[in-house]
Design a protein around this motif. Structure first.
Motif, PDB file in Angstrom:
ATOM      1  N   LEU A 136       0.817  -1.207   0.000  1.00 35.88           N
ATOM      2  CA  LEU A 136       0.000   0.000   0.000  1.00 35.88           C
ATOM      3  C   LEU A 136       0.854   1.262   0.000  1.00 35.88           C
ATOM      4  CD1 LEU A 136      -2.781   1.338   0.135  1.00 35.88           C
ATOM      5  CD2 LEU A 136      -2.681   1.125   2.627  1.00 35.88           C
ATOM      6  N   LYS A 137       1.974   1.234   0.710  1.00 33.80           N
ATOM      7  CA  LYS A 137       2.854   2.408   0.737  1.00 33.80           C
ATOM      8  C   LYS A 137       3.345   2.764  -0.661  1.00 33.80           C
ATOM      9  CE  LYS A 137       4.542   1.527   5.437  1.00 33.80           C
ATOM     10  NZ  LYS A 137       5.712   1.103   6.257  1.00 33.80           N
ATOM     11  N   LEU A 138       3.507   1.760  -1.496  1.00 33.80           N
ATOM     12  CA  LEU A 138       4.032   1.996  -2.840  1.00 33.80           C
ATOM     13  C   LEU A 138       2.969   2.443  -3.835  1.00 33.80           C
ATOM     14  CD1 LEU A 138       6.414  -1.088  -2.939  1.00 33.80           C
ATOM     15  CD2 LEU A 138       7.087   1.291  -2.735  1.00 33.80           C
ATOM     16  N   VAL A 139       1.713   2.064  -3.583  1.00 35.76           N
ATOM     17  CA  VAL A 139       0.657   2.425  -4.543  1.00 35.76           C
ATOM     18  C   VAL A 139      -0.268   3.520  -4.019  1.00 35.76           C
ATOM     19  CG1 VAL A 139       0.682   0.097  -5.517  1.00 35.76           C
ATOM     20  CG2 VAL A 139      -0.954   0.651  -3.706  1.00 35.76           C
ATOM     21  N   HIS A 140      -0.048   3.959  -2.802  1.00 38.54           N
ATOM     22  CA  HIS A 140      -0.967   4.916  -2.175  1.00 38.54           C
ATOM     23  C   HIS A 140      -1.182   6.160  -3.029  1.00 38.54           C
ATOM     24  CE1 HIS A 140      -2.195   8.062   0.815  1.00 38.54           C
ATOM     25  NE2 HIS A 140      -2.972   7.064   1.214  1.00 38.54           N
ATOM     26  N   SER A 141      -0.123   6.692  -3.614  1.00 39.77           N
ATOM     27  CA  SER A 141      -0.236   7.922  -4.409  1.00 39.77           C
ATOM     28  C   SER A 141      -0.991   7.702  -5.710  1.00 39.77           C
ATOM     29  CB  SER A 141       1.164   8.460  -4.719  1.00 39.77           C
ATOM     30  OG  SER A 141       1.887   7.519  -5.496  1.00 39.77           O
ATOM     31  N   MET A 142      -1.236   6.454  -6.094  1.00 47.87           N
ATOM     32  CA  MET A 142      -1.970   6.161  -7.326  1.00 47.87           C
ATOM     33  C   MET A 142      -3.481   6.252  -7.131  1.00 47.87           C
ATOM     34  SD  MET A 142       0.252   2.906  -8.609  1.00 47.87           S
ATOM     35  CE  MET A 142       2.036   3.042  -8.847  1.00 47.87           C
ATOM     36  N   LEU A 143      -3.937   6.330  -5.887  1.00 46.87           N
ATOM     37  CA  LEU A 143      -5.361   6.516  -5.609  1.00 46.87           C
ATOM     38  C   LEU A 143      -5.769   7.953  -5.905  1.00 46.87           C
ATOM     39  CD1 LEU A 143      -5.575   4.640  -2.182  1.00 46.87           C
ATOM     40  CD2 LEU A 143      -6.569   3.864  -4.345  1.00 46.87           C
ATOM     41  N   PRO A 144      -7.023   8.172  -6.305  1.00 51.26           N
ATOM     42  CA  PRO A 144      -7.510   9.538  -6.562  1.00 51.26           C
ATOM     43  C   PRO A 144      -7.851  10.242  -5.246  1.00 51.26           C
ATOM     44  CG  PRO A 144      -9.259   7.990  -6.993  1.00 51.26           C
ATOM     45  CD  PRO A 144      -8.042   7.158  -6.649  1.00 51.26           C
ATOM     46  N   LEU A 145      -6.874  10.396  -4.383  1.00 52.68           N
ATOM     47  CA  LEU A 145      -7.094  10.952  -3.056  1.00 52.68           C
ATOM     48  C   LEU A 145      -7.739  12.329  -3.129  1.00 52.68           C
ATOM     49  CD1 LEU A 145      -3.634   9.887  -1.593  1.00 52.68           C
ATOM     50  CD2 LEU A 145      -5.822   8.695  -1.365  1.00 52.68           C
ATOM     51  N   PRO A 146      -8.640  12.688  -2.218  1.00 47.44           N
ATOM     52  CA  PRO A 146      -9.014  11.965  -0.998  1.00 47.44           C
ATOM     53  C   PRO A 146     -10.154  10.962  -1.193  1.00 47.44           C
ATOM     54  CG  PRO A 146     -10.091  14.083  -1.016  1.00 47.44           C
ATOM     55  CD  PRO A 146      -9.271  14.011  -2.269  1.00 47.44           C
ATOM     56  N   HIS A 147     -10.255  10.403  -2.380  1.00 44.38           N
ATOM     57  CA  HIS A 147     -11.279   9.399  -2.647  1.00 44.38           C
ATOM     58  C   HIS A 147     -10.617   8.056  -2.938  1.00 44.38           C
ATOM     59  CE1 HIS A 147     -13.144  13.287  -4.332  1.00 44.38           C
ATOM     60  NE2 HIS A 147     -13.590  13.117  -3.094  1.00 44.38           N
ATOM     61  N   LEU A 148     -11.398   7.001  -2.842  1.00 50.81           N
ATOM     62  CA  LEU A 148     -10.899   5.684  -3.211  1.00 50.81           C
ATOM     63  C   LEU A 148     -10.975   5.494  -4.718  1.00 50.81           C
ATOM     64  CD1 LEU A 148      -9.933   2.854  -2.178  1.00 50.81           C
ATOM     65  CD2 LEU A 148     -12.339   2.152  -2.325  1.00 50.81           C
ATOM     66  N   LYS A 149     -12.046   5.988  -5.329  1.00 50.94           N
ATOM     67  CA  LYS A 149     -12.241   5.833  -6.769  1.00 50.94           C
ATOM     68  C   LYS A 149     -13.002   7.033  -7.308  1.00 50.94           C
ATOM     69  CE  LYS A 149     -14.285   2.742 -10.255  1.00 50.94           C
ATOM     70  NZ  LYS A 149     -13.080   2.727 -11.122  1.00 50.94           N
ATOM     71  N   ASP A 150     -12.651   7.437  -8.511  1.00 46.36           N
ATOM     72  CA  ASP A 150     -13.455   8.441  -9.206  1.00 46.36           C
ATOM     73  C   ASP A 150     -13.514   8.084 -10.681  1.00 46.36           C
ATOM     74  OD1 ASP A 150     -11.015   9.143 -10.259  1.00 46.36           O
ATOM     75  OD2 ASP A 150     -10.961  11.149  -9.397  1.00 46.36           O
ATOM     76  N   GLY A 151     -14.458   8.706 -11.369  1.00 49.95           N
ATOM     77  CA  GLY A 151     -14.632   8.411 -12.782  1.00 49.95           C
ATOM     78  C   GLY A 151     -15.976   8.922 -13.255  1.00 49.95           C
ATOM     79  N   TYR A 152     -16.321   8.571 -14.487  1.00 52.63           N
ATOM     80  CA  TYR A 152     -17.545   9.086 -15.084  1.00 52.63           C
ATOM     81  C   TYR A 152     -18.598   7.998 -15.234  1.00 52.63           C
ATOM     82  CZ  TYR A 152     -15.336  13.542 -16.031  1.00 52.63           C
ATOM     83  OH  TYR A 152     -14.722  14.771 -15.894  1.00 52.63           O
ATOM     84  N   LEU A 153     -19.836   8.367 -14.917  1.00 52.89           N
ATOM     85  CA  LEU A 153     -20.997   7.511 -15.101  1.00 52.89           C
ATOM     86  C   LEU A 153     -22.108   8.357 -15.712  1.00 52.89           C
ATOM     87  CD1 LEU A 153     -20.993   5.712 -11.628  1.00 52.89           C
ATOM     88  CD2 LEU A 153     -20.523   4.611 -13.819  1.00 52.89           C
ATOM     89  N   THR A 154     -22.913   7.750 -16.535  1.00 51.40           N
ATOM     90  CA  THR A 154     -24.074   8.444 -17.104  1.00 51.40           C
ATOM     91  C   THR A 154     -25.238   8.271 -16.142  1.00 51.40           C
ATOM     92  OG1 THR A 154     -23.298   8.045 -19.345  1.00 51.40           O
ATOM     93  CG2 THR A 154     -25.618   8.588 -19.076  1.00 51.40           C
ATOM     94  N   ALA A 155     -25.833   9.398 -15.743  1.00 48.19           N
ATOM     95  CA  ALA A 155     -26.844   9.363 -14.683  1.00 48.19           C
ATOM     96  C   ALA A 155     -28.093  10.130 -15.107  1.00 48.19           C
ATOM     97  CB  ALA A 155     -26.276   9.985 -13.407  1.00 48.19           C
ATOM     98  N   PRO A 156     -29.252   9.723 -14.586  1.00 43.98           N
ATOM     99  CA  PRO A 156     -30.493  10.453 -14.852  1.00 43.98           C
ATOM    100  C   PRO A 156     -30.605  11.654 -13.930  1.00 43.98           C
ATOM    101  CG  PRO A 156     -30.945   8.593 -13.430  1.00 43.98           C
ATOM    102  CD  PRO A 156     -29.478   8.535 -13.742  1.00 43.98           C
ATOM    103  N   PRO A 157     -31.535  12.554 -14.182  1.00 41.30           N
ATOM    104  CA  PRO A 157     -31.761  13.644 -13.225  1.00 41.30           C
ATOM    105  C   PRO A 157     -32.190  13.072 -11.877  1.00 41.30           C
ATOM    106  CG  PRO A 157     -32.896  14.061 -15.311  1.00 41.30           C
ATOM    107  CD  PRO A 157     -32.411  12.653 -15.348  1.00 41.30           C
ATOM    108  N   LEU A 158     -31.825  13.755 -10.835  1.00 38.17           N
ATOM    109  CA  LEU A 158     -32.137  13.279  -9.491  1.00 38.17           C
ATOM    110  C   LEU A 158     -33.648  13.122  -9.330  1.00 38.17           C
ATOM    111  CD1 LEU A 158     -30.983  12.614  -6.664  1.00 38.17           C
ATOM    112  CD2 LEU A 158     -31.377  14.998  -6.061  1.00 38.17           C
ATOM    113  N   GLY A 159     -34.072  11.967  -8.832  1.00 35.69           N
ATOM    114  CA  GLY A 159     -35.482  11.731  -8.569  1.00 35.69           C
ATOM    115  C   GLY A 159     -36.268  11.191  -9.742  1.00 35.69           C
ATOM    116  N   ASN A 160     -35.602  11.010 -10.882  1.00 34.92           N
ATOM    117  CA  ASN A 160     -36.290  10.485 -12.073  1.00 34.92           C
ATOM    118  C   ASN A 160     -35.487   9.291 -12.575  1.00 34.92           C
ATOM    119  OD1 ASN A 160     -37.721   9.993 -14.373  1.00 34.92           O
ATOM    120  ND2 ASN A 160     -37.677  12.106 -15.123  1.00 34.92           N
ATOM    121  N   THR A 161     -35.929   8.094 -12.226  1.00 36.54           N
ATOM    122  CA  THR A 161     -35.140   6.894 -12.506  1.00 36.54           C
ATOM    123  C   THR A 161     -35.046   6.576 -13.987  1.00 36.54           C
ATOM    124  OG1 THR A 161     -35.815   5.999 -10.368  1.00 36.54           O
ATOM    125  CG2 THR A 161     -34.873   4.444 -11.948  1.00 36.54           C
ATOM    126  N   PHE A 162     -36.154   6.745 -14.718  1.00 37.39           N
ATOM    127  CA  PHE A 162     -36.170   6.369 -16.138  1.00 37.39           C
ATOM    128  C   PHE A 162     -36.682   7.506 -17.017  1.00 37.39           C
ATOM    129  CE2 PHE A 162     -36.657   2.267 -13.896  1.00 37.39           C
ATOM    130  CZ  PHE A 162     -35.526   1.629 -14.376  1.00 37.39           C
TER     131      PHE A 162
END
Length: 510
Positions: free
Chosen positions: A365-391
């Motif tokens: 972990l000491k060697l790969v720690h800086s490879m994380l998108p700190l201060p998060h564990l994971k980040d990236g893009y997802l396609t999402a609907p408007p809040l409160g409208n599932t479909f």
């Protein structure tokens, strides 16, 4: 494990080992051949020690426990002296102890007539004599080892006698093979006769005979694969080693076909494939490595807290990133080296969070720690609907950034103009950091996470998060990207369920 029997383990011979702390019957580690990508370059070359099923990464090799499985998993536990081998509570693997080894054979105390000819029994006697000679000539490295070997010799005589009466007794053949395999682990390091390889070769013959008589003996295929793997390790990167690794992978495959609910076999299968990938040609390597990745993922999805498979998946992804950097090849349909490094760090961080006291995990972990998108564990893009409208209509779905930490999966809504408000004291307060229009899934609220093939979703790899307040549907850019999100969400929830959230929070804190 009730007794201090040794454990044969499967190491990745193609990579330098940071610490000799295996976990079971199969291990591997990525070798740092080139520098990582410019954005994710660690302080030093990463040397990760993949771990095998059933051993403590903090346990020295001479103290390793046996992870050899017995062939009577379904037998209920018993307290009498004739108890059959039981399921191991911490791993779900069946193992055998010296007591069980002595009692796990067909009773031959009563004098009964044998239905087999004198020729067949004599032939079996001749076949056993060579194996018996090998077992009898083993001397342990210390007093404890010598004591164990005396027990093994006694057990070997009983199984040999059972086979002379019934050459088709596959239980006796299977246990005879276990005795030979345990004796191989008990060979003194400075011993020249018998060799460990001779004992393992003889064990393989017994497993072969047992599985021919009983083709559904899945534990025999599992332990046979372990014995073959140990033989392959002794041969480096030779053609003979390649053939042995191929045979080991086939036996693991057979074991999984016969017993699909075995994360340990899947983990070891993945590690054997990783070993094989270090020997084959470059053209074959990538396909084999991807198959290894799939086996680790299957193991994790059978047992979400299987930290050994989680860690091993991190190491193989790191090795894949290293190869990508070294060859300089880029495929737009596949993850970049930086993405692979980041994914690798996620799995290693998760393994460490589940088992923070394992030094091999903390070192990696000491060697790969800086490879994380700190201060998060994971980040990236997802396609999402408007809040409160599932479909909603597909045109209303937007590809937006998400991040995942120990608390929640959070959508990032970028505010074009900074919103400010004035407090009662007259001080200006930034109100742009919080947006109530963003999707947020709290980790404790998650019930399940799965891929979704709902036809109403936009094109892409559908993701369904079932929560206590309803379902949340998102779409990943690709199926490979979806695998990463599925694993990350499940791992974070598992860490939460195991009460290790504080450990993960400490890992990703700035």
């Amino acid at each position: 494990m009730p007794e201090t029997t040794e454990e044969s383990e499967l190491h990745n011979g193609h990579q330098p080992q940071a610490e000799p702390e295996p976990e079971s019957k199969a291990e591997s580690q990525p070798e740092s051949k080139t520098e990582p990508g410019p954005e994710n370059k660690p302080e030093e070359a990463l040397k990760l020690e993949p771990v095998v099923t059933g051993a403590d990464p903090n346990t020295k090799e001479e103290d390793k426990e046996s992870s050899i499985q017995s062939n009577d998993a379904a037998t209920p536990s018993s307290t009498d002296q004739n108890a059959r081998p039981q399921l191991r509570k911490d791993e779900g693997n069946r193992t055998f102890t010296m007591r069980e080894l002595l009692t796990e054979f067909k009773s031959d105390e009563e004098e009964v007539g044998s239905p087999y000819s004198r020729e067949s029994t004599q032939r079996q006697s001749n076949q056993n004599s060579a194996a018996m000679e090998l077992v009898s000539s083993v001397t342990g490295a210390d007093e404890e080892g010598q004591s164990r070997q005396r027990v093994l010799v006694y057990a070997a005589k009983r199984y040999a006698a059972a086979l002379e009466k019934n050459p088709e007794d596959y239980d006796a053949l299977y246990n005879w093979a276990l005795v030979l395999q345990e004796s191989a682990d008990n060979v003194s390091p400075d011993s020249t006769s018998p060799s460990k390889d001779d004992l393992l070769e003889e064990a393989c013959k017994k497993y072969d005979d047992a599985t021919r008589l009983c083709p559904t003996l899945h534990d025999a295929f599992y332990n046979w694969a372990i014995a073959i793997s140990d033989r392959a390790k002794m041969r480096g990167r030779t053609k003979e080693a390649e053939e042995l690794w191929e045979q080991a992978t086939k036996n693991y495959e057979k074991a999984v076909q016969l017993n699909w609910n075995s994360p340990q076999a899947l983990n070891n299968w993945g590690l054997a494939l990783q070993e094989l990938s270090a020997i084959v040609s470059a053209r074959e390597k990538q396909k084999i490595v991807k198959t290894a990745i799939s086996k680790f993922r299957e193991a994790i999805r059978l047992q979400f807290d299987f930290h050994r498979a989680i860690y091993n998946l991190g190491t193989v992804l790191y090795a894949l990133a290293e190869d990508s950097v070294q060859t300089g090849t880029t495929n737009p349909k596949e993850m970049s080296s930086n993405e692979l490094y980041s994914q690798s760090a996620i799995y290693i961080a998760a393994a460490h969070a589940l088992k923070p006291n394992y030094s091999v995990y903390s070192s990696a972990l000491k060697l790969v720690h800086s490879m994380l998108p700190l201060p998060h564990l994971k980040d990236g893009y997802l396609t999402a609907p408007p809040l409160g409208n599932t479909f909603p209509p597909h045109s209303d779905w937007k590809r937006t950034e998400f991040f995942l930490n120990q608390e929640a999966l959070q959508q990032v809504i970028k505010v074009e103009q900074k919103q400010v408000s004035r407090s009662l004291s007259g001080r200006i307060v930034d109100a742009g950091n919080t947006d109530k229009k963003a999707i947020r899934v709290d980790i404790p609220d998650i019930i399940s996470v799965s891929a979704s093939a709902d036809l109403t979703l936009p094109p892409g790899a559908g993701l369904c998060i079932n929560t206590t307040s309803g379902q949340v549907f998102l779409v990943a850019d690709s199926w490979e990207s979806l695998d990463g999100w599925l694993d990350a969400l499940r791992l974070v929830y598992t860490i939460y369920a195991r009460g290790k959230t504080d450990v993960l929070a400490g890992i990703i804190a700035t």
